[in-house]
Enzyme design. Structure first.
Site, PDB file in Angstrom:
ATOM      1  N   SER A 142       0.881  -2.614  -7.650  1.00  0.00           N
ATOM      2  CA  SER A 142       0.724  -1.302  -7.631  1.00  0.00           C
ATOM      3  C   SER A 142       0.870  -0.514  -6.580  1.00  0.00           C
ATOM      4  O   SER A 142       1.534  -1.538  -4.959  1.00  0.00           O
ATOM      5  CB  SER A 142      -0.739  -1.520  -8.149  1.00  0.00           C
ATOM      6  N   LYS A 143       0.448   0.411  -5.887  1.00  0.00           N
ATOM      7  CA  LYS A 143       0.365   1.256  -4.777  1.00  0.00           C
ATOM      8  C   LYS A 143      -0.628   0.424  -4.143  1.00  0.00           C
ATOM      9  O   LYS A 143      -0.131   0.313  -2.345  1.00  0.00           O
ATOM     10  CB  LYS A 143      -0.841   2.651  -4.904  1.00  0.00           C
ATOM     11  N   ARG A 144      -1.793  -0.427  -4.761  1.00  0.00           N
ATOM     12  CA  ARG A 144      -2.198  -1.529  -3.300  1.00  0.00           C
ATOM     13  C   ARG A 144      -1.149  -1.899  -2.737  1.00  0.00           C
ATOM     14  O   ARG A 144      -1.915  -2.185  -1.184  1.00  0.00           O
ATOM     15  CB  ARG A 144      -3.318  -1.814  -4.084  1.00  0.00           C
TER      16      ARG A 144
END
Ligand code: GLU
Length: 472
Positions: free
Chosen positions: A238-240
């Site tokens: 994910s964006k993380r």
């Protein structure tokens, strides 16, 4: 049977690299078998789908070179097709109208939760004697209560689902739009899709879809559910974990070849081979070597591959690709011999087009900023006479090329009893502002006589100003 695959993104955001890998697998599989690849935009979720996202997905697909043979189709333009299929099921008694309200269903769901049961629709509207006029309704599929539904998956083998876990699910919403499962089946069947290759987040939908195929009397396609991509910490990517959209990688200066190569190898293997041309991927890709376990995204490996492509693609092509990155930095360069020489001299060290553009700035702008510690260390009063000598000798050179320059430096070194680095480093700082650059003679040749002389003069000026203001 000729192979037909499809990529069916929901346009609710950008194309991220997990979706891109699904697209790549479908595209490769079709190309490998000489079949057709279809692009279908699943935009029936009117609240979440956007035109912007459709445009971005198409842009990303084109950039990756995943050309499609049919489409892009849009589900929102095919509502009549779903409608006629719904009618068919209603007439055949394989589906029914459900008049239960949201509130009623919600209450039943809460009740089930209170009792610790898994909620399933109780089939109340299955055999309604009379149907209320003008009341809003959904359409549900009549599903079997007993037995099993088997998904034959090309990657995972047979997965058995229990029919009792699947209730009479909704196939048409109250607004007349089909649900995802229904539209997918109608489209895959009417578009004659032979292989449904998609993320395994859809595996739980597959038994429902199989029930729809059966109710409609359509033949099943083959299914292949590809495992998820995880971040380095083994949670869903994910964006993380950093950039996840394809377009973000383009903007960071990645090449589509590197991304396609990397994403294909992520979850598919062919011995120890890491680098594959597009043609080779098409020739070698089959689902047999697609793994069952989730793949872990490794940004360093992608970067390494990108560097490989930057070093190994034709230099003119890299030069052309670096132009927009230079432009973003306010530099209007042209695809000419100078740019090609610059790229040639820098690409051994650059891993992205962006890095390449950043490293090349001193070739295109006269506003050289000296790296502070490099200036202090190398642009000192002692170097001034050497620079003056160098300027004299360079001014009279008619062939300003690397071998002539090397000869001139050789003479100075010999006369002054110096080592090459004692001149080369200060010259490098004077010309580039930095202590690291391609070979100094190469840099000088590319810059040309005029710029070299100008920058040496400027360095002398900086040193003497410094002398007047020693506090600096
Ligand atoms: N539209 C679905 C998605 O974006 C994919 C549907 C499918 O591949 O069956 O997740």
């Amino acid at each position: 049977m000729s192979v037909r695959t499809r990529f069916a993104p929901s346009p609710t955001g950008s194309l991220h690299i997990g979706g891109a890998r699904t697209a790549i697998f479908n595209w490769l599989f079709a190309r490998h078998h000489g079949g057709k690849f279809i692009l279908r935009i699943e935009d029936t979720d009117r609240t979440r789908s956007t035109e912007e996202s459709i445009a971005e997905i198409i842009d990303a697909m084109k950039w990756l070179g995943l050309e499609w043979d049919e489409g892009p189709f849009r589900q929102s333009e095919r509502l009549h097709v779903y409608k006629s299929h719904i009618e068919r099921l209603l007439e055949a008694g394989k589906a029914y109208r459900c008049y239960c309200t949201q509130e009623e269903l919600e209450a039943k769901r809460e009740e089930a939760q209170r009792q610790g049961r898994v909620y399933r629709y109780d089939g109340r509207c299955r055999y309604l004697k009379s149907q209320p006029a003008n009341a809003p309704f959904t359409v549900r599929l009549l599903t079997p209560e007993v037995g099993t539904i088997e998904v034959e998956d090309l990657i995972r083998g047979t997965i058995v689902f229990d029919a009792k876990d699947i209730d009479d699910f909704i196939i048409q919403k109250t607004d007349g739009f089909p649900t995802y499962n229904f539209a997918v089946v109608v489209d895959d069947a009417t578009m004659n899709i032979t292989h449904v290759i998609r993320g395994d987040d859809h595996l739980a939908n597959t038994p429902k879809q199989i029930l729809i195929y059966k109710a409609l009397g359509y033949e099943l396609p083959k299914f292949a559910h590809v495992s998820m991509i995880l971040g380095p910490d083994r949670t869903k990517l994910s964006k993380r974990h950093g950039a996840t959209s394809v377009i973000a990688y383009r903007e960071m200066g990645y090449l589509p070849e590197a991304l396609v190569n990397y994403l294909t190898r992520l979850g598919w293997s062919y011995g120890d081979q890491e680098i594959f041309s597009r043609e080779e991927l098409i020739e070698k890709f089959t689902l047999d070597n697609v793994g069952k376990s989730p793949a872990v995204f490794n940004p360093e490996k992608l970067l390494w591959l990108n560097g490989w492509y930057i070093r190994n693609k034709p230099v003119e092509e890299i030069a052309r690709l670096v132009l927009p990155f230079l432009e973003k930095r306010g530099i209007k360069a042209a695809l000419n011999e100078k740019l090609i020489k610059v790229v040639n001299s820098l690409r051994e060290r650059a891993k992205t087009l962006k890095e390449l553009a950043d490293a090349s700035l001193y070739f295109f702008t006269d506003e050289i900023e000296y790296d502070e510690s490099a200036r202090k260390k190398f642009l000192t009063p002692e170097i001034v006479p050497i620079f003056r000598d160098l300027i004299d000798r360079l001014s009279s050179l008619s062939d300003f090329n690397a071998s002539e320059l090397q000869r001139v430096f050789g003479e100075i070194i010999e006369q002054k009893g110096l080592k090459l680095v004692q001149i080369a480093q200060p010259v490098r700082v004077a010309l580039t502002g930095k202590t690291v650059s391609p070979g100094i003679f190469e840099v000088m040749e590319i810059l040309g006589k005029e710029k070299v002389l100008e920058r040496l003069e400027r360095a002398i000026k900086t040193i003497s100003l410094e002398g007047k203001n020693p506090s600096n």
